[in-house]
Design a protein around this motif. Sequence first.
Motif, short mmCIF file in Angstrom:
data_model
loop_
_atom_site.label_atom_id
_atom_site.label_comp_id
_atom_site.label_asym_id
_atom_site.label_seq_id
_atom_site.Cartn_x
_atom_site.Cartn_y
_atom_site.Cartn_z
N MET A 249 0.89 -1.24 -0.07
CA MET A 249 -0.05 -0.03 -0.01
C MET A 249 0.84 1.29 0.10
O MET A 249 0.46 2.23 -0.66
N VAL B 31 2.32 1.95 -3.49
CA VAL B 31 1.43 2.14 -4.32
C VAL B 31 1.20 3.66 -4.25
O VAL B 31 0.86 4.36 -4.94
N GLU B 32 0.98 4.05 -2.91
CA GLU B 32 0.76 5.48 -2.59
C GLU B 32 1.97 6.32 -2.81
O GLU B 32 1.69 7.58 -3.79
N ASP C 11 1.93 7.05 -6.63
CA ASP C 11 0.74 7.43 -7.27
C ASP C 11 0.05 6.43 -8.20
O ASP C 11 -0.40 7.05 -9.34
N GLN C 12 0.12 5.32 -7.76
CA GLN C 12 -0.44 4.50 -8.76
C GLN C 12 -1.74 3.74 -8.28
O GLN C 12 -2.41 2.72 -8.83
N GLN C 13 -2.65 4.42 -7.30
CA GLN C 13 -3.96 3.90 -6.67
C GLN C 13 -4.74 4.32 -7.80
O GLN C 13 -4.65 5.23 -9.01
N ILE C 14 -6.00 3.86 -7.64
CA ILE C 14 -7.25 4.01 -8.90
C ILE C 14 -7.55 5.52 -8.58
O ILE C 14 -7.80 5.81 -7.51
N SER C 15 -7.47 6.32 -9.71
CA SER C 15 -8.20 7.39 -9.44
C SER C 15 -9.05 8.02 -10.59
O SER C 15 -8.64 7.50 -11.93
N CYS D 186 -4.17 14.41 -0.75
CA CYS D 186 -3.10 13.56 0.13
C CYS D 186 -3.35 13.71 1.58
O CYS D 186 -3.16 12.69 2.35
N ALA E 182 -6.32 11.62 2.51
CA ALA E 182 -6.01 10.27 2.44
C ALA E 182 -5.07 9.70 3.65
O ALA E 182 -5.37 8.77 4.15
N ALA F 140 1.14 3.67 4.49
CA ALA F 140 0.48 4.48 3.61
C ALA F 140 0.08 5.66 4.03
O ALA F 140 0.10 6.53 3.29
N THR G 291 6.35 11.41 -8.14
CA THR G 291 6.44 10.12 -8.71
C THR G 291 7.66 9.81 -9.49
O THR G 291 8.38 10.79 -9.86
#
Length: 170
Positions: free
Chosen positions: A61, A64-65, A68-72, A93, A96, A143, A161
């Motif tokens: 997690m 991924v955070e 910046d590969q989380q679903i958006s 951010c 989150a 995360a 990123t």
Amino acid sequence: MLTLFNRLCSWLMFIGGFSVVAMMLNVVADVVAKLVWNAPIQGTVEMSSYYYMVALVMLPMAFVEMQDQQISVDLLFNHFPNWLKKLALIFSCLAAAAILAIMAWRTGLDAMRALHVGEVVMGGREVIVWPSRMVLPLGFGLASLAALVRAVLVLRGQPVTQSELDEGMS
């Protein structure tokens, strides 16, 4: 410090990926043992559910955070002026980070309860699951920290990123 955190996130991503391989080997061994010797490996479902899947989802997690590969969904975001993009990124951010911190705290309470009672599940055999409960607050907490780091990077105008770092080098 940021490099150390990124390295930790990468290692946790690797461990999460390794859990997929471990789960695959466990399930294949279970199927082979059942078909060949009519003796399935007891606890395969519980190990997959409480250990492999938890590691697969929770450990990567922070990576991924940070990437910046989380679903958006950025339908409107792409049309914002740069100052509004920056403001929206900082706000998202921080939001989150707050939500993930609350989830880390709550799952941490559950993990401590599981530790105190020595939580087990009954299936084909008794499986100790309290150690897997500790992975949830770890994943959520890291995360949350990653989201906070990203907010600070955006605020400073630094690349967030790897793709932004690569663009800056070209």
